[in-house]
Write a protein that holds these residues in place. Structure first.
Motif, short mmCIF file in Angstrom:
data_model
loop_
_atom_site.label_atom_id
_atom_site.label_comp_id
_atom_site.label_asym_id
_atom_site.label_seq_id
_atom_site.Cartn_x
_atom_site.Cartn_y
_atom_site.Cartn_z
N GLY A 141 2.05 1.99 -3.48
CA GLY A 141 1.14 2.47 -4.08
C GLY A 141 0.93 4.03 -4.00
N ARG A 142 0.97 4.65 -2.76
CA ARG A 142 0.97 5.78 -2.31
C ARG A 142 2.17 6.58 -2.96
NH1 ARG A 142 0.90 6.23 3.14
NH2 ARG A 142 0.01 8.40 2.98
N ASP A 179 0.80 -1.23 0.11
CA ASP A 179 0.13 -0.18 0.01
C ASP A 179 0.89 1.12 0.08
OD1 ASP A 179 -2.72 1.33 0.40
OD2 ASP A 179 -1.61 2.01 2.18
N ASP A 206 1.93 6.95 -6.55
CA ASP A 206 0.65 7.24 -7.23
C ASP A 206 0.14 6.13 -8.11
OD1 ASP A 206 -1.60 9.26 -7.08
OD2 ASP A 206 -0.55 9.92 -8.78
N VAL A 207 -0.09 5.05 -7.51
CA VAL A 207 -0.59 3.73 -8.39
C VAL A 207 -1.37 2.94 -7.42
CG1 VAL A 207 0.95 3.68 -10.32
CG2 VAL A 207 1.74 2.61 -8.26
N GLN A 208 -2.22 3.68 -6.61
CA GLN A 208 -3.13 2.79 -5.52
C GLN A 208 -3.83 2.08 -6.42
OE1 GLN A 208 -2.46 6.15 -5.71
NE2 GLN A 208 -2.64 7.16 -3.69
N GLU A 209 -4.53 1.98 -7.24
CA GLU A 209 -5.59 1.07 -8.03
C GLU A 209 -4.58 -0.38 -8.17
OE1 GLU A 209 -3.29 3.32 -11.18
OE2 GLU A 209 -4.38 3.82 -9.64
N LYS A 210 -3.21 -0.04 -8.64
CA LYS A 210 -2.71 -1.41 -8.49
C LYS A 210 -2.23 -2.19 -7.43
CE LYS A 210 -0.37 0.20 -13.01
NZ LYS A 210 0.75 0.09 -13.95
N SER A 211 -1.95 -1.15 -6.48
CA SER A 211 -1.51 -1.83 -5.10
C SER A 211 -2.88 -2.49 -4.53
CB SER A 211 -0.94 -0.65 -4.30
OG SER A 211 -1.92 0.28 -3.98
N ASP A 212 -3.94 -1.79 -4.68
CA ASP A 212 -5.10 -2.28 -4.04
C ASP A 212 -5.50 -3.69 -4.70
OD1 ASP A 212 -5.43 -0.14 -2.77
OD2 ASP A 212 -6.91 0.75 -3.85
N VAL A 213 -5.27 -3.97 -6.03
CA VAL A 213 -5.45 -5.28 -6.43
C VAL A 213 -4.71 -6.50 -5.94
CG1 VAL A 213 -5.11 -6.50 -8.73
CG2 VAL A 213 -6.26 -4.17 -8.85
N LYS A 245 -5.89 -7.01 -2.30
CA LYS A 245 -7.12 -7.92 -2.26
C LYS A 245 -6.82 -9.37 -2.65
CE LYS A 245 -10.54 -4.00 -3.58
NZ LYS A 245 -10.93 -3.53 -4.66
#
Length: 510
Positions: free
Chosen positions: A362-363, A359, A366-373, A376
């Motif tokens: 990702g921050r 996470d 600035d690629v939080q959408e990739k780190s969130d995947v 999950k």
């Protein structure tokens, strides 16, 4: 395309600055001529009585503020790599004026540079190179870079007769890039010129891009991490880092999985090893964007030469015998991040710690959408496995690593222990070491053996085939499993793989 346009704009700005400086010098001299005085003298010879005038101008000094790098050093054409050796720069204007057809034509004009072209019959004389290669000061350990990217080994996408095992400049210098596409050539001779190997000379065919300045949209961002003394600290980022130095393979793989290969300026990675082959197969596009992969452990001097703005690694990365403390780097304008699950920074390593690292990256970029995947995927496996394990009888599990004939034990304080417990296993051993007799007395249901490479794996398999372990429940049931160390120690994106192996060992019937 955007990066290309930005680079051209930077080049145009630099040319304008040089032109403007020339005008200022001319204007300064002209301004000084207002204070010129004349002295009229007469020759004693009456036949040649002529007047002569002598003009004396005052010295004019023009001062300006010099650009400096992250470490406070003045940046010039000759100090770009901040080496202790000689630097020769051939700019675009010189290339055009002298009408060079090939790179070798330009390099031959540099003092102490020798271009050798053995030709087709070179192989008859045990010389595998049949194309133009470079040596400097009689030394053929030359690093060839294009825009900071090394081109004389396998990572450079240039096929040579011995590109994997040879650190010399066996690349054909004329086939790297057309001379018309070169903005500048730098030839650097000296010990510190080796940015990524034991080489002592370097040829760079284009300078690095300047790091952007200012605050990006969505920034500043505050990231929690630790210093080298295990104290909690914070870093404040004004924008995503652009010159990242990475230490340890799993931290590298995390950035590749997040699509950040183009931001990595340096990493230690054996380009001839199995790890590199796996990464190249899994992240083919991203790994090619890495500017340089060094086959040997970088020295602190080499790390500094990369001029990073972000240094990512374990706590051991910032030890005195490696790269120095985080404070040393921070004082020089380099942000540092230590993975909290490394070297027991937080006392106990957990799966949540791995998710926290993903996470944070990702921050940072600035690629939080990739780190969130990625997070999950880990959480989904845990939810499923915990529900499945609740209906089963807890099994006794031992996780070990073999150091010769010594047995090193891993417990619940380690990440692999947290994985086992979360998946329904029970780990009764708390000591750091365990003897063969103790192992026989515990008689676990399952044994996981951590290994680093093929040799360790083969040794572990032989070890547990010994007669003294024939009566172990795990041996009799065929439940001694090999577990890659990289999947359970600061695994980050490989956490799912580690969980999958442990789950299949605990529940082989599904």
């Amino acid at each position: 395309m955007r990066r290309t346009i930005e680079r051209r704009n930077q080049v145009n700005r630099k040319e304008k600055m040089r032109l403007t400086l020339g005008v200022l010098l001319s204007l300064s001299v002209c301004a000084g001529s207002a204070d010129v005085y004349a002295e009229k003298t007469t020759d004693d010879d009456e036949n040649t009585r002529e007047s002569s005038q002598t003009y004396v101008t005052r010295d004019v000094e023009v001062e300006g503020e010099a650009a400096r790098d992250y470490f406070g050093n003045e940046i010039t054409e000759q100090s770009y790599y901040r080496t202790g050796g000689d630097v020769t720069v051939i700019d675009r204007k010189t290339l055009d004026r002298r009408h060079y057809d090939q790179l070798t034509d330009a390099l031959r004009q540099v003092p102490d540079v020798l271009i050798r072209t053995p030709g087709y019959r070179g192989g008859e004389f045990q010389n595998g190179n049949t194309h133009s290669v470079v040596s400097i000061n009689g030394d053929d350990r030359v690093v060839v870079l294009v825009d900071g990217r090394r081109m004389d080994n396998a990572a450079g996408n240039v096929t040579t007769w011995d590109s994997v095992g040879n650190t010399k400049a066996t690349v054909d210098i004329n086939q790297i890039i057309n001379i018309n596409g070169i903005e500048k050539i730098e030839v650097i001779a000296g010990l510190s010129a080796a940015l990524a190997s034991r080489s002592s000379e370097i040829v760079d065919l284009e300078p690095q891009e300047a790091a952007p300045s200012g605050t990006a949209a969505g920034y500043p961002r505050v990231i929690d991490t630790y210093d080298s003394a295990k104290r909690p600290t914070r870093i404040t980022l004004q924008r995503p880092p652009t010159r990242v130095l990475v230490h340890q393979t799993n931290t590298l793989e995390t950035l590749l999985a997040l699509g950040q290969g183009d931001r990595i300026v340096g990493v230690t990675l054996d380009t001839g090893g199995a790890v590199y082959e796996r990464l190249r197969e899994q992240y083919p596009d991203e790994i090619e964007k890495i500017r340089h992969a060094a086959r040997r452990e970088l020295s602190r001097e080499h790390a500094i030469a990369y001029m990073p703005d972000f240094f990512l690694g374990w706590r051991s990365t910032f030890s005195p015998h490696r790269y120095g403390s985080t404070r040393w780097w921070n004082e020089r304008g380099v942000d540092t991040y230590i993975v909290s699950t490394s070297n027991r920074v937080r006392g106990r390593a957990t799966i949540e710690g791995e998710c926290g690292f993903i996470d944070d990256m990702g921050r940072v970029f600035d690629v939080q959408e990739k780190s969130d995947v990625l997070i999950k995927e880990i959480n989904a496996m845990l939810v499923y496995d915990e529900g499945d394990a609740a209906a089963r009888i807890p099994q006794t599990v031992v996780v070990v690593e073999l150091n010769g004939d010594e047995i090193v034990n891993y417990d619940e304080g380690d990440l692999v222990g947290d994985m086992v417990v979360r998946l329904g296993g029970r780990m009764p051993v708390k000591s750091a070491m365990i003897g063969a007799e103790d192992l026989l007395q515990i008689d676990p249901d399952v044994i996981f053996v951590l290994y680093f490479g093929a040799y360790d794996k083969a040794h572990a398999e032989r070890f547990f085939r010994s007669r003294r372990f024939n009566f172990l429940r795990a041996v009799r049931g065929g439940r001694v499993y090999m577990l890659p160390f990289a999947c359970v120690y600061t695994p980050a994106v490989r956490t799912v793989e580690g969980l999958r192996i442990i789950k299949s060992g605990l529940y082989p019937d599904g």
